[in-house]
Write a protein that holds these residues in place. Structure first.
Motif, short mmCIF file in Angstrom:
data_model
loop_
_atom_site.label_atom_id
_atom_site.label_comp_id
_atom_site.label_asym_id
_atom_site.label_seq_id
_atom_site.Cartn_x
_atom_site.Cartn_y
_atom_site.Cartn_z
N GLN A 1 41.04 51.12 38.22
CA GLN A 1 40.62 50.08 39.15
C GLN A 1 41.83 49.58 39.93
O GLN A 1 42.95 49.58 39.43
N GLU A 2 41.56 49.16 41.16
CA GLU A 2 42.62 48.63 42.01
C GLU A 2 42.92 47.20 41.58
O GLU A 2 42.03 46.38 41.44
N VAL A 3 44.21 46.93 41.37
CA VAL A 3 44.66 45.58 41.05
C VAL A 3 45.12 44.92 42.35
O VAL A 3 44.80 43.76 42.61
N MET A 4 45.86 45.67 43.15
CA MET A 4 46.33 45.28 44.48
C MET A 4 46.36 46.55 45.31
O MET A 4 46.24 47.65 44.75
N PRO A 5 46.53 46.46 46.63
CA PRO A 5 46.56 47.70 47.43
C PRO A 5 47.64 48.70 47.00
O PRO A 5 47.50 49.88 47.23
N THR A 6 48.67 48.24 46.33
CA THR A 6 49.75 49.14 45.90
C THR A 6 49.77 49.38 44.39
O THR A 6 50.70 49.98 43.88
N ASP B 1 48.76 43.33 55.32
CA ASP B 1 48.78 42.68 54.01
C ASP B 1 49.66 43.41 53.00
O ASP B 1 49.84 42.93 51.88
N VAL B 2 50.19 44.57 53.36
CA VAL B 2 51.01 45.37 52.44
C VAL B 2 52.48 45.26 52.85
O VAL B 2 52.83 45.55 54.00
#
Length: 102
Positions: free
Chosen positions: A26-31, A67-68
């Motif tokens: 699962q994605e926690v943040m985009p990175t 946002d990144v």
């Protein structure tokens, strides 16, 4: 257009060295992603959690996400500084011509 990849990155079991299968992520943040992996060796049966992080920029995106925010690698920092210097370097000949026409 997406780049085609023919071989996926593989994780190896830290215990027996066999390949591991990603069971979920699962994605926690985009990175950053986290997930579960299972060892494919039936005699080992290790199961673990992984974290996959994109830590820095090697080549900037042509479609940046505002946002990144990823720090450039030292190599990219040097390349960007050199490019900046070249773009902002004063043209001595142009400056001399401008002064003569004043």
């Amino acid at each position: 257009m997406s780049k085609k990849r023919f071989n996926k990155p593989r994780l190896h079991c830290p215990h027996c060295g066999e390949f591991m299968m990603v069971r979920s992520s699962q994605e926690v943040m985009p990175t950053l992603r986290k997930g579960l992996v299972d060892c494919m060796n039936n005699e080992c049966n290790f199961r673990g959690q992984f974290w996959f992080e994109i830590a820095s920029t090697v080549a900037p995106s042509d479609m940046p996400n505002p946002d990144v925010h990823l720090e450039p690698t030292p190599f990219l920092q040097k390349r960007m500084a050199k490019q900046y210097e070249q773009e902002h370097q004063i043209d001595m000949f142009q400056s001399a011509n401008d002064a003569n026409h004043s």
